[in-house]
Every structure is written in C-alpha cells, then in structure tokens.
Enzyme design. Structure first.
Site, short mmCIF file in Angstrom:
data_model
loop_
_atom_site.label_atom_id
_atom_site.label_comp_id
_atom_site.label_asym_id
_atom_site.label_seq_id
_atom_site.Cartn_x
_atom_site.Cartn_y
_atom_site.Cartn_z
N GLN A 28 0.96 1.98 -6.93
CA GLN A 28 0.12 1.26 -5.95
C GLN A 28 0.72 -0.11 -5.68
O GLN A 28 0.94 -0.91 -6.60
CB GLN A 28 -1.31 1.10 -6.46
N SER A 29 1.00 -0.39 -4.40
CA SER A 29 1.59 -1.68 -4.04
C SER A 29 0.68 -2.48 -3.11
O SER A 29 0.92 -3.67 -2.92
CB SER A 29 2.95 -1.47 -3.37
N HIS A 32 -6.17 3.42 -0.40
CA HIS A 32 -5.60 4.19 0.71
C HIS A 32 -5.20 5.56 0.22
O HIS A 32 -4.75 5.73 -0.91
CB HIS A 32 -4.41 3.46 1.34
N ASN A 39 -2.34 6.49 -5.19
CA ASN A 39 -1.70 5.82 -6.31
C ASN A 39 -2.66 4.76 -6.82
O ASN A 39 -3.03 3.85 -6.08
CB ASN A 39 -0.37 5.19 -5.88
#
Ligand code: AMP
Length: 113
Positions: free
Chosen positions: A93-94, A99, A86
């Site tokens: 994406q958080s 990753h 993401n």
C-alpha cells in the site's frame, strides 16, 4: 481530507473519473499493471482496509458491485479479472486512501509477488 490525492481525484480537482456515484468513484491507474487497471475508491476517506467500521459494510459491498460493472463495461468479465487491496506498507500500500485495484485483460500469475 485536504491533502489526500485520491480525495482530490474523487472531488474532480485532478485526474479523470471513469465512474462515479454518491459513495464511490473509479479512475484509471497512473501506472497500469495490465491492459485494464482501474482503482475503485470510497468517496469517504478511509485510510486502509483495516480501518473499516461495521457501518462501512454496505459501502464495500457496493464497491464490489461497481467492480463487476466496470469489468463488464471493459469486456473482461468473461476472460477473468482480479480485485486486490493492499493493506499496509509490507503488502504494497502506497496511498493511504482505501482503494480496490481492478486488474484484467491479460493472464494473471498467482501468487502475487
Ligand atoms: P497501492 O500501491 O496498492 O497503494 O496502489 C496505489 C496505486 O495508485 C498505484 O498503482 C499507483 O500507480 C496509483 N496512483 C498513484 N497516484 C495516482 C494518481 N494520481 N492517479 C491514478 N493512480 C495513481
């Protein structure tokens, strides 16, 4: 990066690695979305996919090999699995350390939401 949670996991200050070598590390996702949900990261702090440099190409290729090896180890290689990044908030994406989600162990829908 001192404050980065995934850097801390890579340094083994918190969490538990399921795989590690000189340049990459992997660990189970805290909130698994499938029976197998492993995050594979470069040890080097890279914020997101879009921040990759030409010199990172071999590192990313290596991470794909690691994903295949973990999928085989988790016995999902023949049933099928997905490797997802993401990139950016709208994509989900958080955590701002690149990753790769390795997801498998169940039928996966397409397209993702
Ligand atoms: P993303 O939303 O693509 O940035 O993915 C971040 C992932 O990291 C999510 O699936 C979270 O569940 C996972 N995550 C966040 N913190 C941790 C942690 N401390 N250990 C393992 N996984 C985490």
């Amino acid at each position: 990066m001192d404050d980065c949670i995934f850097c801390k996991i890579a340094r083994k200050e918190i969490g538990k690695l399921v795989y590690e070598d000189d340049t990459a590390a992997a660990f189970d996702d805290l909130n698994p979305r499938a029976p197998t949900h492993v995050l594979i990261i470069p040890k080097k702090h890279i914020e997101q996919l879009a921040a990759l440099l030409p010199e990172d190409a071999a590192l990313i290729g290596h991470i794909m090999e690691v994903a295949n090896a973990i999928a085989a180890q988790k016995s999902i290689a023949s049933s099928g699995y997905r490797v997802v990044v993401n990139n950016g908030r709208a994509a989900g994406q958080s955590v701002d350390h690149l990753h790769f989600h390795l997801i498998g162990g169940r039928a996966l829908g397409w397209p993702p939401g």
